[in-house]
Write an enzyme that holds these catalytic residues in place. Sequence first.
Site, PDB file in Angstrom:
ATOM      1  CG  ASN A  26     -28.473 -55.727  -4.745  1.00 29.59           C
ATOM      2  OD1 ASN A  26     -28.881 -55.481  -3.615  1.00 29.59           O
ATOM      3  ND2 ASN A  26     -27.188 -55.782  -5.041  1.00 29.59           N
ATOM      4  CB  SER A  78     -23.143 -61.395 -17.992  1.00 31.86           C
ATOM      5  OG  SER A  78     -22.691 -60.425 -17.058  1.00 31.86           O
ATOM      6  CE1 TYR A  81     -21.064 -57.438 -11.497  1.00 32.63           C
ATOM      7  CE2 TYR A  81     -19.782 -58.334 -13.319  1.00 32.63           C
ATOM      8  CZ  TYR A  81     -19.867 -57.558 -12.182  1.00 32.63           C
ATOM      9  OH  TYR A  81     -18.765 -56.882 -11.737  1.00 32.63           O
ATOM     10  CG  HIS A  82     -20.081 -57.973 -17.314  1.00 31.56           C
ATOM     11  ND1 HIS A  82     -20.128 -59.348 -17.272  1.00 31.56           N
ATOM     12  CD2 HIS A  82     -18.849 -57.650 -16.865  1.00 31.56           C
ATOM     13  CE1 HIS A  82     -18.973 -59.829 -16.825  1.00 31.56           C
ATOM     14  NE2 HIS A  82     -18.181 -58.811 -16.565  1.00 31.56           N
ATOM     15  NE  ARG A 137     -18.292 -67.286 -18.018  1.00 29.99           N
ATOM     16  CZ  ARG A 137     -17.700 -66.529 -17.125  1.00 29.99           C
ATOM     17  NH1 ARG A 137     -17.172 -65.366 -17.484  1.00 29.99           N
ATOM     18  NH2 ARG A 137     -17.614 -66.918 -15.877  1.00 29.99           N
ATOM     19  CE  LYS A 175     -19.705 -53.445 -11.443  1.00 30.40           C
ATOM     20  NZ  LYS A 175     -19.584 -53.482  -9.972  1.00 30.40           N
ATOM     21  NE  ARG A 197     -18.418 -64.236  -2.944  1.00 27.46           N
ATOM     22  CZ  ARG A 197     -17.505 -63.660  -3.717  1.00 27.46           C
ATOM     23  NH1 ARG A 197     -17.728 -62.499  -4.266  1.00 27.46           N
ATOM     24  NH2 ARG A 197     -16.365 -64.233  -3.957  1.00 27.46           N
ATOM     25  CB  THR A 255     -16.663 -54.772 -14.471  1.00 25.86           C
ATOM     26  OG1 THR A 255     -16.112 -55.845 -15.235  1.00 25.86           O
ATOM     27  CG2 THR A 255     -18.077 -54.507 -14.961  1.00 25.86           C
ATOM     28  NE  ARG A 276     -13.950 -71.520 -12.559  1.00 25.34           N
ATOM     29  CZ  ARG A 276     -14.667 -72.646 -12.412  1.00 25.34           C
ATOM     30  NH1 ARG A 276     -15.145 -72.970 -11.238  1.00 25.34           N
ATOM     31  NH2 ARG A 276     -14.911 -73.427 -13.461  1.00 25.34           N
ATOM     32  CG  ASP A 301     -21.610 -57.231   3.082  1.00 25.55           C
ATOM     33  OD1 ASP A 301     -20.634 -57.025   2.334  1.00 25.55           O
ATOM     34  OD2 ASP A 301     -22.471 -58.110   2.853  1.00 25.55           O
ATOM     35  CG  ASN A 302     -27.004 -57.428   1.582  1.00 26.61           C
ATOM     36  OD1 ASN A 302     -25.905 -57.844   1.254  1.00 26.61           O
ATOM     37  ND2 ASN A 302     -28.014 -57.333   0.718  1.00 26.61           N
TER      38      ASN A 302
END
Length: 395
Positions: A132, A193, A195-196, A340, A199, A36, A158, A255, A32-33
């Site tokens: 990334n 998004s 992000y998606h 969104r 993927k 997060r 995902t 949440r 891991d880097n």
Amino acid sequence: MANILILGGDGYLGWPTAMYLSSKGHEVTVVDNYFRRNACLNLNIHPLYENLNLIDRARLWHELTGKEIKVVIDDLSKSEVMNNLFNSKIDYSWAINPNEKNIPQSVIHYAEQPSAPYSLMSQDKSEFTLLNNISVTHNLIWSIKEYSPDTHLIKLGTMGEYGTPNIDIEEGWLNINHNGRSDKFLYPRQAGSIYHTSKIMDTDLLWYAVRMWDLTVTDLMQGPVYGYKTDQSEIDERLNTIFNYDDIFGTVINRFVVQAVCGIPLTIYGKGGQTRGYLNINDTLQCIDKAIENPSKKGELRIFNQIMETFTVNELANKIQAIGNNHGHKVEVNNISNPRKELENHYYNPTYQGLIDIGVTPHFLDDNAIADLFKTVEKYKNNILKELIYPRVKW
Ligand code: USQ
């Protein structure tokens, strides 16, 4: 027992996976880097409770169980770092036996920027997410091809790659009949998004690596995960995984429970008819375990939809409100303006049979599962920062 490499081993799912596989007797190495952790620090986001760093957690795990989880803190978007994990030049940040350098039989790839809101905070975060995520997957397929072509690559994809189409969602593939001929293709992807989208690009890289290089790959199309507690974290609460409830890294069920406990009306985005497939964190562990035990074939891109049940956001809010009220909270719900761009009322019928067929037994979001979440959140109630709850990123 197998040598297993977990990329992204400090994350919400990576660390519980490491403990679970180590407890089963596998030789586990995590990499891991600290993306997060650093992102939370930079954005002043505090998780529900503090977590030991990865090296200290691995040390504690060894002290409590006698089992070793080796740790590498480094950046997998650098090709040399990835290569070294497969060519026996691995450089451990912490290990009891650093000289044992074995080629992994399975590699679990979680090492990505995992948040849709983060990917849309700004152009530079969007660029970081794309570069990334794609670089890590790209490096990984090259390293396996060059140094370890028999390693089984298990990748976390995902369900969001499919979007919310107006037809049934198959497990990864779709048979198409066109002008009297037929063929099988990757099920159409349409992300909501950046992000998606990253993927989806990963999936294309995996499909290339399988078609052209005969790699062995399982792609797990996961829905939003809830919970934090596993058999291993029960040994000592300092082994708990990270629990985010903020608008950037928190997922909806975790949440809502935090909101119920701290007296904020549950933040339903828009009309709340958005339907997704959900799963308990313990089922993520089971799915990985069964995928390791039943590898895909060489030259096969095997795709499973990794969800156990589907809910609308309204259904989730109603369940959490009911249990919260039983726990003495006065839980209100609030339809706030949706930050969104997503359908708020739509058809959603995914297939999710493949993982059940290889032996996964689902946990469901029943009253006990929700009550368990409430107990933990209540314990850390004083840590909750209300200013982290309302959505700040719009797209
Ligand atoms: N939502 C609300 N209120 C909230 C938070 C979320 O109504 O306070 C709604 C969202 O609008 C969305 C649904 O709940 O319709 C799920 O949102 P989420 O934030 O729990 O999950 P998402 O952003 O989709 O991403 C999460 C993980 C990601 C994973 C994905 C699976 O962060 O890593 O890939 O779930 S999936 O959603 O199937 O694409």
